[in-house]
Design an enzyme around this catalytic site. Structure first.
Site, short mmCIF file in Angstrom:
data_model
loop_
_atom_site.label_atom_id
_atom_site.label_comp_id
_atom_site.label_asym_id
_atom_site.label_seq_id
_atom_site.Cartn_x
_atom_site.Cartn_y
_atom_site.Cartn_z
N HIS A 109 0.84 -1.20 0.00
CA HIS A 109 0.00 0.00 0.00
C HIS A 109 0.87 1.24 0.00
CE1 HIS A 109 0.42 1.06 4.34
NE2 HIS A 109 0.39 -0.25 4.56
N CYS A 120 3.50 -4.48 6.63
CA CYS A 120 3.12 -4.24 5.24
C CYS A 120 4.31 -3.78 4.41
CB CYS A 120 2.01 -3.19 5.17
SG CYS A 120 0.41 -3.79 5.74
#
Length: 145
Positions: A109, A120
Site C-alpha cells: 500500500h 506491510c
C-alpha cells in the site's frame, strides 16, 4: 544476468522504475523469485517488482517493510483482495491502494518510505497505484529475505 546491485543502480538512474527482460537476480546470479510470481519483494534489498514469467515488468521500486516485532513474513502468498481506500482499525491509519496478500493483513500500500511498517510493504504513491492496478486476487506474491 543482472545483479541486485546493478538493478538498484539502474533503477536509481531512471527514477526508480525499470523494465527488464531478464529475471530479477540475487548478487550470486540466481533468480530471487519464481516464474509464477506476479510480484517479487526483496526485504534485504528493500525493493519490489511486478513480474511476468520470471522477468520484471515494473520496478525495482523502493519499499519499506516491517519494523522489529512486526517483521514482514517471507514466503509465497496469493493476493486475497484489494481495497483502494482501506483504513486500518488496528493501527488507526489510512492504507491507500491496498493489495492484501496474507491472511494476517499484510499488504502492499501507499506509505512512507522513510519509516518501517507494521509488516506491510510501503510503496510510493505512483508505485502503489501501479501495483494496485496490476495485481488481482489469486496472483502470486513472493517475499524473499
Amino acid at each position: 544476468m543482472r545483479t541486485m546491485a546493478g538493478i538498484a543502480a539502474t533503477a536509481a538512474a531512471t527514477g526508480g522504475a525499470l523494465l527488464l527482460a531478464a529475471p530479477v537476480a540475487s548478487a550470486e546470479g540466481g533468480a530471487i523469485c519464481g516464474a509464477e510470481a506476479k510480484a517479487c519483494v526483496s526485504l534485504s534489498g528493500q525493493q519490489a517488482w511486478l513480474m511476468n514469467g520470471g522477468g520484471a515488468t515494473y520496478g525495482g521500486v523502493p519499499i519499506t517493510s516491517g519494523k522489529p516485532g512486526y517483521e514482514t513474513p517471507t514466503g509465497s502468498f496469493t493476493v486475497t483482495y484489494k481495497d483502494i481506500d482501506h483504513y486500518s482499525q488496528a493501527y488507526n491509519g489510512p492504507m491507500p491502494y491496498s493489495v492484501f496478500f496474507t491472511t494476517s493483513g499484510v499488504a502492499f500500500h501507499q506509505g512512507s518510505l522513510s519509516v518501517q511498517s507494521h509488516g506491510c510493504i510501503h510503496l510510493s504513491p505512483e508505485a502503489a497505484r501501479v501495483f494496485y492496478d496490476s495485481l488481482k486476487p489469486g496472483d502470486v506474491v513472493q517475499v524473499v529475505p
